[in-house]
Scaffold this motif. Structure first.
Motif, PDB file in Angstrom:
ATOM      1  N   ASP A   8       0.832  -1.209   0.000  1.00 23.58           N
ATOM      2  CA  ASP A   8       0.000   0.000   0.000  1.00 23.58           C
ATOM      3  C   ASP A   8       0.866   1.258   0.000  1.00 23.58           C
ATOM      4  OD1 ASP A   8       0.679   0.636   2.725  1.00 23.58           O
ATOM      5  OD2 ASP A   8      -0.840  -0.783   3.381  1.00 23.58           O
ATOM      6  N   ARG A   9       0.222   2.392  -0.097  1.00 26.71           N
ATOM      7  CA  ARG A   9       0.914   3.689  -0.190  1.00 26.71           C
ATOM      8  C   ARG A   9       1.856   3.944   0.973  1.00 26.71           C
ATOM      9  NH1 ARG A   9       2.068   5.602  -4.496  1.00 26.71           N
ATOM     10  NH2 ARG A   9       0.484   5.128  -5.992  1.00 26.71           N
ATOM     11  N   THR A  10       1.502   3.490   2.156  1.00 27.82           N
ATOM     12  CA  THR A  10       2.356   3.772   3.315  1.00 27.82           C
ATOM     13  C   THR A  10       3.720   3.087   3.202  1.00 27.82           C
ATOM     14  OG1 THR A  10       1.417   1.957   4.609  1.00 27.82           O
ATOM     15  CG2 THR A  10       0.364   4.114   4.827  1.00 27.82           C
ATOM     16  N   ASP A  11       3.813   2.062   2.382  1.00 26.44           N
ATOM     17  CA  ASP A  11       5.090   1.369   2.190  1.00 26.44           C
ATOM     18  C   ASP A  11       6.035   2.130   1.268  1.00 26.44           C
ATOM     19  OD1 ASP A  11       4.365  -0.920   3.777  1.00 26.44           O
ATOM     20  OD2 ASP A  11       3.048  -1.509   2.130  1.00 26.44           O
ATOM     21  N   GLU A  12       5.515   3.051   0.488  1.00 28.02           N
ATOM     22  CA  GLU A  12       6.345   3.790  -0.464  1.00 28.02           C
ATOM     23  C   GLU A  12       7.445   4.583   0.243  1.00 28.02           C
ATOM     24  OE1 GLU A  12       6.378   3.531  -3.782  1.00 28.02           O
ATOM     25  OE2 GLU A  12       4.773   2.044  -3.648  1.00 28.02           O
ATOM     26  N   ASP A  13       7.151   5.157   1.401  1.00 28.25           N
ATOM     27  CA  ASP A  13       8.178   5.881   2.159  1.00 28.25           C
ATOM     28  C   ASP A  13       9.309   4.944   2.561  1.00 28.25           C
ATOM     29  OD1 ASP A  13       6.820   8.296   1.996  1.00 28.25           O
ATOM     30  OD2 ASP A  13       5.772   7.983   3.896  1.00 28.25           O
ATOM     31  N   ALA A  14       8.956   3.736   2.976  1.00 28.67           N
ATOM     32  CA  ALA A  14       9.983   2.750   3.355  1.00 28.67           C
ATOM     33  C   ALA A  14      10.819   2.357   2.150  1.00 28.67           C
ATOM     34  CB  ALA A  14       9.330   1.517   3.975  1.00 28.67           C
ATOM     35  N   PHE A  15      10.181   2.155   1.006  1.00 26.05           N
ATOM     36  CA  PHE A  15      10.933   1.801  -0.207  1.00 26.05           C
ATOM     37  C   PHE A  15      11.965   2.881  -0.524  1.00 26.05           C
ATOM     38  CE2 PHE A  15       6.864  -0.411  -1.946  1.00 26.05           C
ATOM     39  CZ  PHE A  15       7.117  -1.534  -1.200  1.00 26.05           C
ATOM     40  N   ARG A  16      11.530   4.126  -0.519  1.00 26.04           N
ATOM     41  CA  ARG A  16      12.443   5.235  -0.828  1.00 26.04           C
ATOM     42  C   ARG A  16      13.574   5.343   0.197  1.00 26.04           C
ATOM     43  NH1 ARG A  16       7.833   7.216  -2.984  1.00 26.04           N
ATOM     44  NH2 ARG A  16       6.959   8.071  -1.082  1.00 26.04           N
ATOM     45  N   ALA A  17      13.226   5.264   1.472  1.00 22.39           N
ATOM     46  CA  ALA A  17      14.234   5.410   2.527  1.00 22.39           C
ATOM     47  C   ALA A  17      15.266   4.286   2.465  1.00 22.39           C
ATOM     48  CB  ALA A  17      13.556   5.428   3.899  1.00 22.39           C
TER      49      ALA A  17
END
Length: 69
Positions: A8-17
């Protein structure tokens, strides 16, 4: 290496970081083709079953076995 999968969208921050912090981090977006078009993840799979298969391919050689087909 680090491995991160999410759906989901909330995982996108983790992917980038993770990808910014570690060039060897493996990031996988779980979702249909629409989700795959707009993700920071390095790889995409369509559903949890395909994620399970990907994990088996990654883990088998590390355990001394052959990767499943």
């Amino acid at each position: 290496s680090l491995f991160c999968a999410g759906d989901d969208r909330t995982d996108e921050d983790a992917f980038r970081a993770l990808r910014d912090a570690r060039s060897d981090a493996v990031t996988v977006r779980v979702g249909d083709e629409t989700a795959a078009r707009d993700t920071a993840a390095e790889f995409c799979v369509d559903d949890p079953e395909l994620l399970r298969q990907l994990l088996e391919v990654i883990v088998a050689p590390r355990q001394g076995g052959a990767a499943p087909r």
